[in-house]
Design a protein around this motif. Structure first.
Motif, PDB file in Angstrom:
ATOM      1  N   ASP A  53       0.824  -1.207   0.000  1.00 47.43           N
ATOM      2  CA  ASP A  53       0.000   0.000   0.000  1.00 47.43           C
ATOM      3  C   ASP A  53       0.862   1.262   0.000  1.00 47.43           C
ATOM      4  O   ASP A  53       0.679   2.157   0.813  1.00 47.43           O
ATOM      5  N   SER A  55       2.545   4.089  -2.618  1.00 45.08           N
ATOM      6  CA  SER A  55       2.778   4.690  -3.931  1.00 45.08           C
ATOM      7  C   SER A  55       4.223   5.153  -4.051  1.00 45.08           C
ATOM      8  O   SER A  55       4.787   5.664  -3.094  1.00 45.08           O
ATOM      9  N   HIS A  68       0.913   4.503  -8.601  1.00 46.83           N
ATOM     10  CA  HIS A  68      -0.015   5.177  -7.681  1.00 46.83           C
ATOM     11  C   HIS A  68      -1.012   4.147  -7.159  1.00 46.83           C
ATOM     12  O   HIS A  68      -1.874   3.671  -7.898  1.00 46.83           O
ATOM     13  N   VAL A  69      -0.859   3.811  -5.881  1.00 45.67           N
ATOM     14  CA  VAL A  69      -1.737   2.799  -5.285  1.00 45.67           C
ATOM     15  C   VAL A  69      -3.060   3.448  -4.883  1.00 45.67           C
ATOM     16  O   VAL A  69      -3.079   4.432  -4.148  1.00 45.67           O
ATOM     17  N   HIS A  70      -4.141   2.903  -5.412  1.00 46.34           N
ATOM     18  CA  HIS A  70      -5.470   3.365  -5.020  1.00 46.34           C
ATOM     19  C   HIS A  70      -6.120   2.251  -4.209  1.00 46.34           C
ATOM     20  O   HIS A  70      -6.632   1.284  -4.759  1.00 46.34           O
ATOM     21  N   SER A  71      -6.041   2.385  -2.888  1.00 44.79           N
ATOM     22  CA  SER A  71      -6.606   1.372  -2.006  1.00 44.79           C
ATOM     23  C   SER A  71      -8.069   1.686  -1.744  1.00 44.79           C
ATOM     24  O   SER A  71      -8.487   2.832  -1.862  1.00 44.79           O
TER      25      SER A  71
ATOM     26  N   MET B   1      -3.168   5.821   1.341  1.00 50.64           N
ATOM     27  CA  MET B   1      -2.631   6.644   0.265  1.00 50.64           C
ATOM     28  C   MET B   1      -3.708   7.473  -0.427  1.00 50.64           C
ATOM     29  O   MET B   1      -3.459   8.555  -0.900  1.00 50.64           O
ATOM     30  N   SER B   2      -4.892   6.924  -0.498  1.00 50.60           N
ATOM     31  CA  SER B   2      -5.912   7.616  -1.274  1.00 50.60           C
ATOM     32  C   SER B   2      -7.062   8.042  -0.370  1.00 50.60           C
ATOM     33  O   SER B   2      -8.200   8.043  -0.767  1.00 50.60           O
ATOM     34  N   THR B  26       0.236  15.297  -9.874  1.00 44.49           N
ATOM     35  CA  THR B  26       0.413  14.277  -8.832  1.00 44.49           C
ATOM     36  C   THR B  26       1.818  14.365  -8.263  1.00 44.49           C
ATOM     37  O   THR B  26       2.793  14.423  -9.023  1.00 44.49           O
ATOM     38  N   VAL B  38       3.597  11.529  -1.257  1.00 47.83           N
ATOM     39  CA  VAL B  38       3.534  10.980  -2.605  1.00 47.83           C
ATOM     40  C   VAL B  38       2.111  10.495  -2.876  1.00 47.83           C
ATOM     41  O   VAL B  38       1.482   9.881  -2.019  1.00 47.83           O
ATOM     42  N   GLY B  39       1.606  10.806  -4.064  1.00 44.76           N
ATOM     43  CA  GLY B  39       0.249  10.406  -4.428  1.00 44.76           C
ATOM     44  C   GLY B  39      -0.762  11.531  -4.262  1.00 44.76           C
ATOM     45  O   GLY B  39      -1.881  11.439  -4.759  1.00 44.76           O
TER      46      GLY B  39
END
Lengths: 235, 107
Positions: A53, A55, A68-71, B1-2, B26, B38-39
Protein backbone atom coordinates in the motif's frame (compact mmCIF):
# COMPACT_ATOMS: atom_id res chain seq x y z
CA UNK A 1 -8.44 5.18 -17.91
CA UNK A 2 -9.85 7.70 -15.42
CA UNK A 3 -13.39 6.33 -15.61
CA UNK A 4 -12.05 2.80 -15.19
CA UNK A 5 -10.02 3.85 -12.14
CA UNK A 6 -13.04 5.60 -10.63
CA UNK A 7 -15.13 2.44 -11.16
CA UNK A 8 -12.47 0.34 -9.37
CA UNK A 9 -12.45 2.75 -6.46
CA UNK A 10 -16.24 2.80 -6.23
CA UNK A 11 -16.24 -1.01 -6.16
CA UNK A 12 -13.59 -0.99 -3.37
CA UNK A 13 -11.09 -2.80 -5.62
CA UNK A 14 -7.44 -2.12 -4.84
CA UNK A 15 -5.63 -1.08 -8.03
CA UNK A 16 -2.40 0.61 -9.14
CA UNK A 17 -2.29 3.26 -11.85
CA UNK A 18 1.18 2.96 -13.43
CA UNK A 19 2.34 6.03 -15.39
CA UNK A 20 5.48 6.16 -17.55
CA UNK A 21 6.67 9.64 -16.66
CA UNK A 22 8.49 10.41 -19.95
CA UNK A 23 5.58 9.51 -22.20
CA UNK A 24 2.50 9.64 -20.00
CA UNK A 25 1.53 6.10 -21.04
CA UNK A 26 -0.61 4.45 -18.38
CA UNK A 27 -1.69 0.98 -17.30
CA UNK A 28 -4.04 -0.21 -14.56
CA UNK A 29 -2.75 -3.17 -12.56
CA UNK A 30 -4.75 -5.14 -9.97
CA UNK A 31 -3.83 -8.29 -8.07
CA UNK A 32 -5.11 -10.64 -10.77
CA UNK A 33 -5.52 -8.42 -13.84
CA UNK A 34 -3.68 -5.73 -15.80
CA UNK A 35 -4.43 -3.49 -18.81
CA UNK A 36 -3.59 -4.99 -22.20
CA UNK A 37 0.05 -4.32 -23.05
CA UNK A 38 1.27 -3.73 -19.50
CA UNK A 39 5.04 -4.43 -19.53
CA UNK A 40 5.94 -7.39 -17.33
CA UNK A 41 8.28 -5.44 -15.06
CA UNK A 42 5.64 -2.73 -14.56
CA UNK A 43 3.05 -5.34 -13.50
CA UNK A 44 5.48 -6.94 -11.03
CA UNK A 45 6.53 -3.61 -9.50
CA UNK A 46 2.91 -2.44 -9.35
CA UNK A 47 1.83 -5.55 -7.44
CA UNK A 48 4.74 -5.08 -5.01
CA UNK A 49 3.54 -1.52 -4.38
CA UNK A 50 -0.04 -2.78 -3.99
CA UNK A 51 1.00 -5.39 -1.43
CA UNK A 52 2.46 -2.78 0.91
CA UNK A 53 0.00 0.00 0.00
CA UNK A 54 2.82 2.40 -0.88
CA UNK A 55 2.78 4.69 -3.93
CA UNK A 56 6.22 5.44 -5.41
CA UNK A 57 8.28 6.13 -8.53
CA UNK A 58 10.56 3.33 -9.75
CA UNK A 59 13.18 3.09 -12.52
CA UNK A 60 12.35 0.23 -14.88
CA UNK A 61 13.55 -0.96 -18.31
CA UNK A 62 11.26 1.47 -20.15
CA UNK A 63 12.10 4.46 -17.94
CA UNK A 64 10.79 6.00 -14.75
CA UNK A 65 7.32 4.81 -13.78
CA UNK A 66 5.06 6.23 -11.07
CA UNK A 67 3.03 3.58 -9.27
CA UNK A 68 -0.02 5.18 -7.68
CA UNK A 69 -1.74 2.80 -5.28
CA UNK A 70 -5.47 3.36 -5.02
CA UNK A 71 -6.61 1.37 -2.01
CA UNK A 72 -10.24 0.95 -1.00
CA UNK A 73 -11.44 3.69 1.34
CA UNK A 74 -10.78 3.53 5.07
CA UNK A 75 -13.95 2.80 7.02
CA UNK A 76 -15.13 3.50 10.55
CA UNK A 77 -18.08 1.66 12.04
CA UNK A 78 -19.47 3.30 15.17
CA UNK A 79 -21.83 1.34 17.42
CA UNK A 80 -24.04 3.78 19.29
CA UNK A 81 -25.60 6.88 17.79
CA UNK A 82 -24.79 8.89 20.89
CA UNK A 83 -23.67 12.48 21.52
CA UNK A 84 -19.95 11.63 21.06
CA UNK A 85 -20.85 9.99 17.75
CA UNK A 86 -22.45 13.21 16.50
CA UNK A 87 -19.00 14.79 16.76
CA UNK A 88 -16.95 11.72 15.79
CA UNK A 89 -18.83 10.86 12.58
CA UNK A 90 -18.24 14.19 10.78
CA UNK A 91 -14.65 14.44 12.08
CA UNK A 92 -13.80 10.95 10.83
CA UNK A 93 -15.46 11.76 7.51
CA UNK A 94 -13.16 14.80 7.16
CA UNK A 95 -10.17 12.58 7.96
CA UNK A 96 -11.06 10.33 5.01
CA UNK A 97 -13.12 7.58 6.62
CA UNK A 98 -16.40 6.24 5.26
CA UNK A 99 -18.46 6.23 8.44
CA UNK A 100 -21.41 3.97 9.28
CA UNK A 101 -23.31 4.54 12.53
CA UNK A 102 -25.18 1.56 13.96
CA UNK A 103 -27.81 1.78 16.71
CA UNK A 104 -30.93 -0.40 16.95
CA UNK A 105 -32.60 2.05 19.33
CA UNK A 106 -34.94 3.83 16.94
CA UNK A 107 -34.68 7.38 18.26
CA UNK A 108 -30.88 7.47 18.06
CA UNK A 109 -29.72 6.57 14.56
CA UNK A 110 -31.73 9.10 12.56
CA UNK A 111 -30.61 11.05 9.52
CA UNK A 112 -31.60 14.29 11.30
CA UNK A 113 -29.01 13.59 13.98
CA UNK A 114 -26.43 12.41 11.43
CA UNK A 115 -26.78 14.44 8.24
CA UNK A 116 -24.82 12.92 5.37
CA UNK A 117 -23.74 9.85 7.40
CA UNK A 118 -24.84 6.27 6.68
CA UNK A 119 -26.97 5.08 9.61
CA UNK A 120 -28.25 1.58 10.36
CA UNK A 121 -30.82 0.45 12.95
CA UNK A 122 -29.75 -3.20 12.73
CA UNK A 123 -28.45 -5.03 15.79
CA UNK A 124 -24.70 -4.42 16.12
CA UNK A 125 -23.68 -8.03 15.50
CA UNK A 126 -25.89 -8.34 12.40
CA UNK A 127 -24.69 -4.97 11.12
CA UNK A 128 -21.02 -5.85 11.63
CA UNK A 129 -21.41 -9.26 10.00
CA UNK A 130 -22.93 -7.52 6.98
CA UNK A 131 -20.32 -4.74 6.85
CA UNK A 132 -17.46 -7.27 7.19
CA UNK A 133 -14.69 -5.11 8.70
CA UNK A 134 -11.34 -5.57 6.94
CA UNK A 135 -7.79 -4.41 7.67
CA UNK A 136 -8.77 -0.87 6.61
CA UNK A 137 -11.70 -0.66 9.05
CA UNK A 138 -11.92 0.81 12.56
CA UNK A 139 -14.70 -0.32 14.91
CA UNK A 140 -15.70 1.89 17.84
CA UNK A 141 -18.40 0.99 20.37
CA UNK A 142 -19.92 3.89 22.28
CA UNK A 143 -23.32 2.73 23.59
CA UNK A 144 -22.13 1.98 27.17
CA UNK A 145 -24.65 -0.87 27.03
CA UNK A 146 -23.01 -4.31 27.30
CA UNK A 147 -25.69 -6.08 25.32
CA UNK A 148 -25.03 -3.80 22.35
CA UNK A 149 -21.26 -3.20 22.73
CA UNK A 150 -20.30 -6.77 23.60
CA UNK A 151 -22.23 -8.21 20.66
CA UNK A 152 -20.31 -5.87 18.34
CA UNK A 153 -16.94 -6.64 19.95
CA UNK A 154 -17.49 -10.39 19.63
CA UNK A 155 -17.87 -9.95 15.87
CA UNK A 156 -15.13 -7.32 15.49
CA UNK A 157 -12.54 -9.46 17.29
CA UNK A 158 -12.99 -12.18 14.65
CA UNK A 159 -12.09 -9.71 11.87
CA UNK A 160 -8.88 -7.98 10.77
CA UNK A 161 -10.17 -4.55 11.85
CA UNK A 162 -7.04 -2.44 12.45
CA UNK A 163 -8.62 -0.66 15.40
CA UNK A 164 -11.20 -1.73 17.96
CA UNK A 165 -12.12 0.73 20.72
CA UNK A 166 -14.77 0.66 23.39
CA UNK A 167 -16.11 3.48 25.58
CA UNK A 168 -16.12 2.97 29.33
CA UNK A 169 -14.12 3.72 32.49
CA UNK A 170 -11.15 1.55 33.47
CA UNK A 171 -13.46 -0.30 35.89
CA UNK A 172 -16.08 -0.86 33.20
CA UNK A 173 -13.37 -1.98 30.82
CA UNK A 174 -12.16 -4.64 33.29
CA UNK A 175 -15.72 -5.94 33.62
CA UNK A 176 -16.02 -5.92 29.84
CA UNK A 177 -12.82 -7.87 29.29
CA UNK A 178 -14.05 -10.50 31.79
CA UNK A 179 -17.33 -10.85 29.88
CA UNK A 180 -15.49 -11.08 26.55
CA UNK A 181 -13.14 -13.70 28.00
CA UNK A 182 -16.17 -15.80 28.95
CA UNK A 183 -17.16 -15.77 25.27
CA UNK A 184 -13.96 -17.68 24.57
CA UNK A 185 -11.54 -14.93 23.49
CA UNK A 186 -7.95 -15.20 24.70
CA UNK A 187 -5.76 -12.51 26.19
CA UNK A 188 -4.19 -11.49 22.87
CA UNK A 189 -7.60 -11.00 21.29
CA UNK A 190 -8.90 -8.99 24.24
CA UNK A 191 -5.76 -6.82 24.21
CA UNK A 192 -6.84 -5.57 20.78
CA UNK A 193 -9.66 -3.62 22.43
CA UNK A 194 -8.62 -0.03 23.19
CA UNK A 195 -10.31 0.78 26.47
CA UNK A 196 -10.80 3.22 28.00
CA UNK A 197 -11.11 4.50 24.46
CA UNK A 198 -9.08 7.39 23.01
CA UNK A 199 -5.67 8.98 23.57
CA UNK A 200 -5.09 10.39 27.05
CA UNK A 201 -5.47 14.12 26.36
CA UNK A 202 -7.84 14.89 29.23
CA UNK A 203 -10.86 15.02 26.94
CA UNK A 204 -14.16 15.83 28.65
CA UNK A 205 -16.79 17.12 26.23
CA UNK A 206 -18.28 14.85 23.56
CA UNK A 207 -16.30 16.66 20.83
CA UNK A 208 -13.05 16.41 22.81
CA UNK A 209 -13.60 12.69 23.39
CA UNK A 210 -14.29 12.31 19.65
CA UNK A 211 -10.92 13.95 18.91
CA UNK A 212 -9.15 11.63 21.39
CA UNK A 213 -10.76 8.60 19.70
CA UNK A 214 -9.99 9.76 16.16
CA UNK A 215 -6.38 10.54 17.15
CA UNK A 216 -6.01 7.02 18.53
CA UNK A 217 -7.48 5.53 15.36
CA UNK A 218 -5.01 7.54 13.27
CA UNK A 219 -2.11 6.41 15.46
CA UNK A 220 -3.20 2.77 15.13
CA UNK A 221 -3.10 3.15 11.36
CA UNK A 222 0.05 5.27 10.97
CA UNK A 223 2.18 4.00 13.87
CA UNK A 224 0.75 0.58 14.71
CA UNK A 225 3.80 -0.41 16.80
CA UNK A 226 3.19 2.45 19.23
CA UNK A 227 -0.56 2.14 19.57
CA UNK A 228 -0.91 -0.03 22.66
CA UNK A 229 -4.24 -1.65 23.44
CA UNK A 230 -4.56 -0.54 27.05
CA UNK A 231 -2.97 2.90 27.13
CA UNK A 232 -5.95 5.12 26.47
CA UNK A 233 -7.48 6.99 29.31
CA UNK A 234 -9.87 9.42 27.74
CA UNK A 235 -13.22 7.87 28.54
CA UNK B 1 -2.63 6.64 0.27
CA UNK B 2 -5.91 7.62 -1.27
CA UNK B 3 -7.78 8.65 1.80
CA UNK B 4 -8.29 12.22 0.70
CA UNK B 5 -11.73 13.36 1.61
CA UNK B 6 -11.96 15.49 -1.49
CA UNK B 7 -12.73 13.37 -4.50
CA UNK B 8 -10.07 14.72 -6.86
CA UNK B 9 -10.52 12.03 -9.52
CA UNK B 10 -14.30 12.37 -9.39
CA UNK B 11 -13.94 16.12 -9.93
CA UNK B 12 -11.57 15.54 -12.87
CA UNK B 13 -14.10 13.23 -14.52
CA UNK B 14 -17.00 15.59 -13.84
CA UNK B 15 -15.14 18.61 -15.21
CA UNK B 16 -14.30 16.63 -18.36
CA UNK B 17 -17.96 15.67 -18.80
CA UNK B 18 -18.76 19.39 -18.57
CA UNK B 19 -16.47 19.88 -21.57
CA UNK B 20 -13.72 21.68 -19.66
CA UNK B 21 -10.03 21.13 -20.43
CA UNK B 22 -8.56 19.37 -17.38
CA UNK B 23 -5.10 18.47 -16.08
CA UNK B 24 -4.11 16.35 -13.10
CA UNK B 25 -0.97 17.05 -11.06
CA UNK B 26 0.41 14.28 -8.83
CA UNK B 27 3.27 14.29 -6.31
CA UNK B 28 5.48 11.42 -7.53
CA UNK B 29 8.64 11.84 -5.42
CA UNK B 30 9.56 13.72 -2.27
CA UNK B 31 12.92 14.32 -0.60
CA UNK B 32 13.34 15.62 2.94
CA UNK B 33 10.40 17.25 4.62
CA UNK B 34 7.50 17.91 2.32
CA UNK B 35 4.00 19.02 3.16
CA UNK B 36 2.01 16.49 1.15
CA UNK B 37 2.85 12.81 0.65
CA UNK B 38 3.53 10.98 -2.60
CA UNK B 39 0.25 10.41 -4.43
CA UNK B 40 -1.31 13.75 -3.41
CA UNK B 41 -3.18 15.31 -6.30
CA UNK B 42 -4.38 18.63 -7.62
CA UNK B 43 -6.90 18.90 -10.44
CA UNK B 44 -6.83 22.05 -12.59
CA UNK B 45 -9.07 23.30 -15.39
CA UNK B 46 -8.20 25.56 -18.32
CA UNK B 47 -9.46 28.63 -16.45
CA UNK B 48 -7.21 27.90 -13.47
CA UNK B 49 -9.87 26.52 -11.11
CA UNK B 50 -8.32 23.91 -8.80
CA UNK B 51 -9.21 21.32 -6.18
CA UNK B 52 -6.83 19.39 -3.93
CA UNK B 53 -3.18 20.17 -3.19
CA UNK B 54 0.39 19.06 -3.93
CA UNK B 55 2.03 21.21 -1.22
CA UNK B 56 1.03 23.46 1.61
CA UNK B 57 0.22 26.15 -0.91
CA UNK B 58 3.83 27.05 -1.81
CA UNK B 59 3.85 25.77 -5.38
CA UNK B 60 0.20 25.44 -6.39
CA UNK B 61 0.33 28.71 -8.33
CA UNK B 62 3.24 27.51 -10.47
CA UNK B 63 1.68 24.09 -10.95
CA UNK B 64 -1.58 25.67 -12.12
CA UNK B 65 0.16 27.74 -14.79
CA UNK B 66 2.10 24.68 -16.02
CA UNK B 67 -1.12 22.64 -15.96
CA UNK B 68 -2.85 25.18 -18.20
CA UNK B 69 0.04 24.74 -20.69
CA UNK B 70 -0.34 20.97 -20.49
CA UNK B 71 -4.05 21.31 -21.23
CA UNK B 72 -3.06 23.39 -24.26
CA UNK B 73 -0.37 21.17 -25.81
CA UNK B 74 -1.39 17.78 -24.36
CA UNK B 75 2.21 16.92 -23.43
CA UNK B 76 2.73 15.47 -19.95
CA UNK B 77 5.66 16.79 -17.98
CA UNK B 78 7.57 16.35 -14.75
CA UNK B 79 8.15 19.46 -12.61
CA UNK B 80 10.85 19.72 -9.94
CA UNK B 81 10.48 22.05 -7.00
CA UNK B 82 12.87 22.69 -4.16
CA UNK B 83 15.01 25.30 -2.49
CA UNK B 84 18.14 23.97 -4.14
CA UNK B 85 16.81 23.90 -7.66
CA UNK B 86 17.32 27.52 -8.64
CA UNK B 87 17.79 27.32 -12.37
CA UNK B 88 14.50 25.70 -13.21
CA UNK B 89 12.03 27.28 -10.84
CA UNK B 90 11.65 30.53 -8.99
CA UNK B 91 9.12 28.93 -6.72
CA UNK B 92 10.55 27.19 -3.69
CA UNK B 93 9.33 25.21 -0.75
CA UNK B 94 9.66 27.10 2.51
CA UNK B 95 10.01 23.79 4.38
CA UNK B 96 13.31 23.07 2.65
CA UNK B 97 12.12 19.87 1.03
CA UNK B 98 12.08 18.90 -2.64
CA UNK B 99 9.23 17.43 -4.58
CA UNK B 100 8.61 16.17 -8.08
CA UNK B 101 5.17 16.67 -9.62
CA UNK B 102 3.85 14.91 -12.71
CA UNK B 103 1.30 16.89 -14.73
CA UNK B 104 -0.90 15.19 -17.34
CA UNK B 105 -3.85 16.21 -19.44
CA UNK B 106 -7.01 14.26 -18.66
CA UNK B 107 -8.33 12.68 -21.86
Amino acid sequence: MLESLIADRAAHRAVVLATELDTGRQWLVAAGTASAGTPGDVAVAARDALAIDDSRAVDLAGGRVFLHVHSPPLRMIVIGAVHITQALAPMATLAGYQVTVVDPRGAFATSERFPGITVSDDWPDDALEALAPDSRTAVVTLTHDPKLDDAALAVALRTEAFYIGSLGSAKNHRARTERIARLGFDEAAIARIHGPVGLAIGARSPAEIAIAILAQVIEARRRPARAGGAEGRAA
Amino acid sequence: MSADHEDILGAAAEWRRDGRGVALATVVTTWGSSPRPVGSQLVVDEAGAMLGSVSGGCIEGAVVSEAIEVIGDGKPRVLDFGVTNEQAWEVGLACGGKIQVFVEKVA
